[in-house]
Write a protein that holds these residues in place. Sequence first.
Motif, PDB file in Angstrom:
ATOM      1  N   PRO A 119      28.352  45.823  17.914  1.00  0.00           N
ATOM      2  CA  PRO A 119      27.570  46.973  17.417  1.00  0.00           C
ATOM      3  C   PRO A 119      27.865  47.250  15.949  1.00  0.00           C
ATOM      4  O   PRO A 119      28.954  46.930  15.439  1.00  0.00           O
ATOM      5  N   ASP A 120      26.909  47.859  15.266  1.00  0.00           N
ATOM      6  CA  ASP A 120      27.057  48.119  13.842  1.00  0.00           C
ATOM      7  C   ASP A 120      28.276  48.983  13.533  1.00  0.00           C
ATOM      8  O   ASP A 120      28.913  48.826  12.481  1.00  0.00           O
ATOM      9  N   SER A 121      28.605  49.910  14.445  1.00  0.00           N
ATOM     10  CA  SER A 121      29.740  50.805  14.199  1.00  0.00           C
ATOM     11  C   SER A 121      31.079  50.064  14.191  1.00  0.00           C
ATOM     12  O   SER A 121      32.055  50.542  13.606  1.00  0.00           O
ATOM     13  N   LEU A 122      31.129  48.924  14.848  1.00  0.00           N
ATOM     14  CA  LEU A 122      32.381  48.157  14.938  1.00  0.00           C
ATOM     15  C   LEU A 122      32.319  46.854  14.149  1.00  0.00           C
ATOM     16  O   LEU A 122      33.232  46.027  14.262  1.00  0.00           O
ATOM     17  N   TYR A 151      32.483  46.006  10.844  1.00  0.00           N
ATOM     18  CA  TYR A 151      33.477  45.707   9.810  1.00  0.00           C
ATOM     19  C   TYR A 151      34.877  45.487  10.379  1.00  0.00           C
ATOM     20  O   TYR A 151      35.583  44.565   9.944  1.00  0.00           O
TER      21      TYR A 151
END
Length: 513
Positions: free
Chosen positions: A374-377, A379
């Motif tokens: 997911p985008d939130s994780l 990086y």
Amino acid sequence: MTLTRLRSPRNPDEFPTVQLFILAIVRLAEPIALTSIFPYAWAFIKRLKIGEEDDASFYAGLLVSAFALAEALTGMYWGGLSDRVGRKPVLLLGCVGTMFSMVMVGFASNIWMALLGRAIGGLLNGNIGVIQTMVGELVTKPEHEPKAYSIMPFVWSGSLFERFPYLLPNLICAGMLLVSILLGYFLLEETHPDMQPRVLLPDDTFLSENTPLIETSDAMKRPAVDLRDENYGTMRGRDTGSAKAWDKNSEKRPVGSIFCKRIMAVILSLSIFTYHSMTFDHLLPIFFEDDRAPANSVLGAIDHLSPFYSPGGLGLSLQAVGMIMAVQGVIALFMQAVVFPVMAERVGVYRLFILITVFHPITYIIMPSLLQVPDSLLYPAIYFCLAVRNFFSILLYPLLLILIKEATPSSTVLGKVNGLAASAGAACRMIAPPIAGYLYAMGKRMDCTALAWYGSTLVAIIGAIQCFSVTRDRSREQLSSEDGLRKQTATAITTTTEEVPISDRVQGCLEFP
């Protein structure tokens, strides 16, 4: 009688911190020239509008490999030349040639000028093999090797600029190379044993009862060393240790051809590692910058769970990729300066080499999974993957350098062996980017950009099998164990000398080898 000796301002028992630091700065030349183009090679090719846009990764690979191709053709020549004329002149010439090529690429307005600039840099750059040789000659104690080899490889990770948008990074790199050239010229010492300056010994050096009344002839007339020195010719005297042990042991063995089984096995391991490591460096910015293709349909959601469904890349900006690669440099520095020396000392060079090589395929298997994060994780997952990669890659390279030095039969051919290793590595760096770029382009058409990563995984698995053909240096281990045994025995004799009768002391000395 005119007597001379080699001028050696350094204590061979001390760690050569200053000289290795200067070498580390000079070492910037090759990785800067080779890798500085990685972040923008793909965008550079797209700007030049060469072929179809989907094939940009392949053409970017050709641009990257031009430097390595030329370097592969001349690497062994520069190593052999350094054996004849010295390390320092060859090293500085490589820096000058690389600096010139960087400026030429910065002003390139077409693919041919860029390719020529890259090729010139590779032809004139023999620094990898020469620097490895200088490190081997500077570091004369095996216990210093993990620390020394941990320093070297980590040293990299207006209107005019509107017309030449890639000139500025090349000018910055060329400026850094100029600094390394000046430091190398004025501060770096020559390490080739036969090229170091000699100084006259004092006139009263041999004024003693042992001084000959008449000059001797032939080889004894003008000796280069004091033959009466208590350390001359001894095999066990002082604990200078292992460097002398390495030199003496190597001098006992016939030099013969450097294409022996042991050397070739280590160079093959280095070549395999260089190939799949280079594919990672080439694919990383392309995979990060390529547009992300979301799966909206039900069928697409099902395919999204498959490891073979991987359309496009992560869709990150060029600035974000630059920041990620800067963080990667920090991670690599930590692995190199902190993790490697500790693990090499505790695990051992050979065992650590086997473990790192066997588990290295993990580096490439986990990369395509970033598309499912997911985008939130995203990086945190990226930095985790980079940490895994740098753990394996940064640790393995200095281990290979140490094994190459150990496998060299004599210090007189160390430059040639390192030149051969540099040429083999450059040849693999030459073919890696185009192949990886082609696999990525082909995989993108199939909605499977992971194909390129799986190709690197396969090569790493081959390396994991091949690494067992690299043999250990039994003689060197035996010498180290004998030195340790003698130290322990001497310590035991010293600490118990007050309690042991004189007859037992004499008997113990007679039994000591």
